[in-house]
Motif scaffolding. Structure first.
Motif, PDB file in Angstrom:
ATOM      1  N   PHE A  37      -1.400  -2.552   1.692  1.00 16.39           N
ATOM      2  CA  PHE A  37      -0.374  -1.512   1.631  1.00 16.39           C
ATOM      3  C   PHE A  37       0.670  -1.817   2.697  1.00 16.39           C
ATOM      4  CE2 PHE A  37      -3.836  -0.039   4.326  1.00 16.39           C
ATOM      5  CZ  PHE A  37      -3.196   0.407   5.476  1.00 16.39           C
ATOM      6  N   GLN A  38       1.876  -1.295   2.465  1.00  8.54           N
ATOM      7  CA  GLN A  38       2.976  -1.486   3.409  1.00  8.54           C
ATOM      8  C   GLN A  38       3.718  -0.177   3.591  1.00  8.54           C
ATOM      9  OE1 GLN A  38       5.385  -4.681   1.834  1.00  8.54           O
ATOM     10  NE2 GLN A  38       4.142  -6.204   2.874  1.00  8.54           N
ATOM     11  N   GLY A  39       4.134   0.058   4.845  1.00 10.65           N
ATOM     12  CA  GLY A  39       4.991   1.193   5.129  1.00 10.65           C
ATOM     13  C   GLY A  39       4.335   2.554   4.977  1.00 10.65           C
ATOM     14  N   ILE A  43       2.641   1.997   8.928  1.00 12.89           N
ATOM     15  CA  ILE A  43       1.474   1.128   9.038  1.00 12.89           C
ATOM     16  C   ILE A  43       1.376   0.226   7.815  1.00 12.89           C
ATOM     17  CG2 ILE A  43      -1.046   1.053   9.257  1.00 12.89           C
ATOM     18  CD1 ILE A  43      -0.855   3.903  10.458  1.00 12.89           C
ATOM     19  N   ASP A  44       1.141  -1.064   8.063  1.00  5.10           N
ATOM     20  CA  ASP A  44       0.844  -2.030   7.011  1.00  5.10           C
ATOM     21  C   ASP A  44      -0.633  -2.379   7.127  1.00  5.10           C
ATOM     22  OD1 ASP A  44       3.580  -2.065   6.451  1.00  5.10           O
ATOM     23  OD2 ASP A  44       3.928  -3.886   7.627  1.00  5.10           O
ATOM     24  N   GLY A  45      -1.257  -2.745   6.014  1.00  4.94           N
ATOM     25  CA  GLY A  45      -2.668  -3.077   6.092  1.00  4.94           C
ATOM     26  C   GLY A  45      -3.139  -3.976   4.973  1.00  4.94           C
ATOM     27  N   GLN A  63       3.795  -0.255  13.259  1.00  6.20           N
ATOM     28  CA  GLN A  63       5.123  -0.483  13.817  1.00  6.20           C
ATOM     29  C   GLN A  63       5.256   0.229  15.160  1.00  6.20           C
ATOM     30  OE1 GLN A  63       8.350   1.174  11.417  1.00  6.20           O
ATOM     31  NE2 GLN A  63       9.045  -0.927  11.143  1.00  6.20           N
ATOM     32  N   GLY A  64       5.690  -0.500  16.188  1.00  9.12           N
ATOM     33  CA  GLY A  64       5.908   0.073  17.500  1.00  9.12           C
ATOM     34  C   GLY A  64       4.654   0.244  18.345  1.00  9.12           C
TER      35      GLY A  64
END
Length: 133
Positions: A37-39, A43-45, A63-64
């Protein structure tokens, strides 16, 4: 306990670089990408697993947020591989993927197994003995 016997196990942890983990877990250990998954809330995973196995691994990158490296050399995944020929095939596959064995923090694992370190410093043991329990 009966309820847990029928469930699947997901082991999840953060990383700073999803792509860097793929050669270790897929090329070396033979896991397959079974989901991603993205965004999702920044979080991407990715989820990695083996067909028919009651477990899979999830790695996330936020992110961050800096996940950093493993807090110790004794954070382990252990796979029991009691058949010597299969164990050697797995060790050969890891080495061909560019991951030579490392000395284990706990010398117990070096007696009948091989320890490998992923790009984040987390370790996986391929143990040449059967699960004792």
């Amino acid at each position: 306990m009966t309820l847990l016997k029928s469930r699947k196990l997901r082991v999840a942890r953060p990383t700073d670089n999803l792509d860097a983990l793929l050669p270790f877990y897929c090329t070396g250990l033979g896991f397959e990408l079974i989901g991603s998954f993205q965004g999702h809330a920044g979080i991407d995973g990715i989820m990695l697993g083996h067909p028919g196995a009651p477990y899979h691994l999830e790695f996330t990158c936020t992110q961050g947020h800096t996940a950093g490296r493993s807090p110790s050399q004794d954070h382990l995944l252990v796979f029991y591989v009691p058949k010597a020929d299969l164990l050697q095939q797995m060790v050969d596959r890891m080495m061909a993927a560019g991951f030579p064995p490392v000395a284990s923090f706990n010398p117990y694992w070096d007696k009948a197994g091989y320890t490998f370190e992923d790009p984040d410093g987390y370790r996986t043991v391929l143990e040449g003995r059967a699960w004792p329990l």
